[in-house]
Design an enzyme around this catalytic site. Structure first.
Site, PDB file in Angstrom:
ATOM      1  N   CYS A  72      -6.693  -2.692  -8.841  1.00  0.00           N
ATOM      2  CA  CYS A  72      -5.313  -3.157  -8.891  1.00  0.00           C
ATOM      3  C   CYS A  72      -5.237  -4.632  -8.534  1.00  0.00           C
ATOM      4  CB  CYS A  72      -4.406  -2.324  -7.993  1.00  0.00           C
ATOM      5  SG  CYS A  72      -5.090  -1.901  -6.408  1.00  0.00           S
ATOM      6  N   GLU A 122       6.436  -3.705  -4.261  1.00  0.00           N
ATOM      7  CA  GLU A 122       5.804  -3.958  -5.549  1.00  0.00           C
ATOM      8  C   GLU A 122       6.486  -3.245  -6.698  1.00  0.00           C
ATOM      9  OE1 GLU A 122       1.519  -3.480  -5.205  1.00  0.00           O
ATOM     10  OE2 GLU A 122       1.514  -5.566  -4.537  1.00  0.00           O
TER      11      GLU A 122
END
Lengths: 234, 494
Positions: A72, A122
């Site tokens: 990620c 996020e």
């Protein structure tokens, strides 16, 4: 081997619909109360439907030795997210996927790290990449402790049983992926190996993750001029 | 030299660690009435004991050097070390394993060690080693006689001809370049400088005075006591008991009691007041100030050494090619110190100490079984705020087992029958400041007369002993600190 500090890299700030609103440094975006910003979480999947997990390296500043999805990071502001993510996969795993990564959902989440006091807000694009079997990875030991393949059923069971062994966003991004796979039951790249479809009902609410209240961002982001430099990792 | 004023007949020592025990013996020898109050049911403090399924594990130090420093407090009461402890010299003292696959045996016989270095690194390197032995031996003698084995009240106590000698030897320059004067091969450089980690510093930050630690364990000799390291505090306590010292085990001290600006004794958690003319505190110094003494307005802020994770493993797997002490160096060197000390991170490329006590003494495990003590340096809890609870201990242990299997301990996981994981969180629970068993680091500002004093600034009859005060950390140093504490009370030594 140590990773260079990415604290001054830029991330793309977004509104709660994912629309771009500016940029901020990694450091500023993660300081309480945090700024909602764009991120990606990649899953690589083999022909039998298993997902690749990475155990985060011991030397990582956040969540060392916990298991997460394949890889990620934060995209370079303005760049196509799959391009940023493909580059990040190559950097961390020493392998470049042939087929392009596809977006399968978005996981908006908020988490605090009680140890460092940092805050994550996020807007996380969940990306899926189909790969052939028998690939040799050369993971960067500064990023990755270990890799393993796991079926999505086993992963969901393990997440329920020992959540503390996993990065806090993994549950949410796995649920997004599961929702997507339920809607498209056969794997496009491997029709010969049908995915063992989980018996969950397709009407399950999409935000079943306990750690994902998609709270709209209240603090106003501070736009600054965007300069493209390096893909930020998380 | 400052000494305790007023009566000094009855002394209570809090803590039966190695320093407390050494102090008790020196005081008994000087005719004091000594009571040692210990929280645990056995002596040893950090040099403790853990028993599980027939395995016996030493929980603290595993490398024993300078047995004459154990003999010293025994001789004070007229006893001989040999009657109380059976010591086996370890040969090799260490086996070092390098990332290129080569190994180097550290032998304390300098002739044989020179031959070993010549075999692995060439003749010129062996010559450098012999020059290093000369240098470090002179360094140790000077430091021991004039700076370590001495109660220091002010920096002026240091100013004598020997200080000039030390300066002339380059002892106050950095360790790394000093080592570079004698060794060219990175493998020998590592084996004679990694000990700076014990002092809490990277070799490029430590002063060259710490070459003495390399001298102590690589030149002066490493020993193993029959029954394990715990046999050392057991022997010291037995000698002390024989010579009239009273031991109160399973007794926790709540605080030091005071009246009219003096300590009057200690109060136990059971509510008992044990009266004393002098109180000696062996717990970690910052914790003694925090928990046992009247609050002070301004506490000195200290910089702490890195900590470690220790795995105690009972195993069915034996490895015939390993030695008693094995050091496995990772590829990274300076980077490893930076990660652990400056950045507060876990090592990306671990350097590990693996001790195999059953290699020397099979009686510490069930028949045919092995014990392993795996030590991995980690940040202390102040430098690296890692949450060691909630499964992190097991994940890191698992990571370390994986590293060991990669470094040649084939089938290590499968052999594990008993595993105990000790993390910085456990050290903190045991009363060690910043979760490190290695105390305040030996920066220049925390060394010698600048290290926290072994006398309380205002209570004239409270004395400290152990690794947190002078002279410092490590078994040799804490044994000396016991003698220095006794000297503050009797005025007798140094």
């Amino acid at each position: 081997m140590t990773t260079p500090s990415r604290e001054s890299d830029l991330v793309e700030l977004v509104d709660d619909q994912g629309g771009s609103t500016g940029t901020a440094s990694v450091r500023d975006a993660h300081e309480a109360p945090g700024m909602l910003h764009r991120a990606f979480s990649v899953f690589l999947r083999d022909p039998s439907g298993r997902l690749l997990l990475q155990q985060r390296a011991a030397v990582k500043t956040r969540f060392p030795l916990r298991w997460g999805n394949t890889c990620c990071g934060h995209p370079v502001p303005g760049e196509d997210i799959t391009v940023s993510a493909g580059r990040r996969v190559a950097e961390e795993l020493g392998f470049t996927p042939e087929a392009p990564l596809r977006e399968v959902g978005v996981h908006v989440y908020f988490a605090t790290d009680p140890v460092t006091g940092r805050v994550e807000r996020e807007y996380d694009h969940v990306l899926l990449g189909e790969v052939a079997g028998g690939i040799t990875f050369r993971p960067d030991p500064g990023e990755v402790a270990r890799l393993r393949w796991v079926s999505i059923e086993d992963l969901r069971q393990e997440l329920a049983a020992t959540p503390e062994s996993y990065a806090p966003w993994l549950d949410g991004v796995t649920e997004r992926l599961a929702t997507h796979l339920d809607a498209t039951p056969s794997s496009p790249s491997s029709p010969s190996a049908p995915l063992p479809s989980p018996p969950s009902s397709p009407s399950a609410p999409p935000s079943s993750s306990p750690s994902s209240p998609s709270a709209p961002l209240s603090s106003s982001p501070s736009p600054s001029s965007s300069s493209a430099e390096g893909t930020g990792g998380r | 030299m400052r000494i305790v004023t007023g009566p000094t007949d009855r002394v209570v020592i809090v803590g039966a660690g190695l320093a407390g025990l050494a102090c008790a013996l020196h005081l008994a020898a000087a005719g004091r009435q000594v009571t040692v109050v210990e929280r645990e049911s056995v002596p040893g403090g950090r040099a403790g004991r853990l028993s599980a399924n027939g395995y016996e594990f030493d929980t603290g130090p595993t490398v024993l050097t300078m047995p004459e420093l154990i003999a010293e407090p025994m001789e004070a009461v007229g006893e001989n070390l040999g009657d109380w402890l059976e010591l086996t010299p370890l040969d090799p003292a260490y086996r070092a394993y390098y990332p290129d696959g080569s190994t180097l045996d550290v032998r304390t016989d300098t002739t044989r060690m020179a031959a070993e270095i010549a075999r692995v690194c060439g003749a010129r390197e062996a010559d450098g080693y012999l020059r290093f032995v000369d240098f470090s031996r002179r360094l140790w003698q000077l430091e021991r006689d004039h700076f370590i084995d001495k109660n220091l009240d002010t920096p002026f106590d240091l100013v004598n001809l020997n200080l000039l000698k030390l300066l002339g030897m380059g002892a106050f320059r950095r360790l790394q370049p000093k080592i570079g004067e004698y060794f060219r091969d990175p493998r020998t450089q590592r084996i004679f400088s990694f000990q700076a980690m014990y002092a809490g510093l990277a070799p490029h930050d430590a002063l060259a005075v710490y070459a003495v630690i390399a001298y102590l364990d690589s030149v002066a000799g490493v020993y193993f006591p029959k029954g394990g390291m715990h046999a050392v505090p057991k022997a010291l306590a037995a000698v002390a008991e024989k010579h009239g010292v009273t031991f109160r085990y399973d007794t926790t001290v709540e605080r030091v009691t005071t009246a009219n600006g003096r300590a009057t004794g200690v109060l136990t958690s059971g509510g008992e007041h044990i009266r004393a003319d002098v109180v000696v505190l062996n717990p970690d110094l910052p914790v003694a100030y925090r928990d046992l003494l009247p609050p002070r307005r301004r506490l000195r802020r200290l910089k702490y050494s890195p900590s470690c994770v220790v795995l105690h493993i009972g195993s069915s797997q034996a490895y015939s090619k390993i030695a008693h002490h094995n050091i496995h160096f990772g590829t990274a060197w300076k980077g490893t110190f930076d990660e652990v000390i400056r950045k507060g991170l876990l090592m990306s490329d671990p350097s590990l100490l693996v001790t195999n006590p059953t290699h020397t003494d099979p009686t510490v495990a069930p028949h045919g079984r092995q014990t392993y003590y795996v030590l991995a340096p980690t940040p202390n809890l102040e430098d690296g705020p890692i949450d060691w609870r909630r499964g992190m201990d097991k994940r890191y242990a698992d990571e370390l087992l994986g590293v060991l299997e990669q470094r040649g301990y084939v089938g290590f996981r499968d052999g594990v029958e008993v595993q105990r994981i000790i993390t910085p969180a456990d050290w903190a629970d045991d009363g060690m400041a910043a979760g490190t068993p290695f105390a305040a680091s030996h920066t220049f500002a925390q060394t010698g007369p600048f290290r926290p004093s072994n006398m309380h600034p205002t209570l004239p009859n409270v004395v400290f002993t152990g690794s947190g005060t002078q002279p410092g950390v490590g078994v040799p140093m804490v044994l000396i600190s016991g003698k220095l504490a006794a000297g503050r009370i009797t005025g007798g030594v140094a």
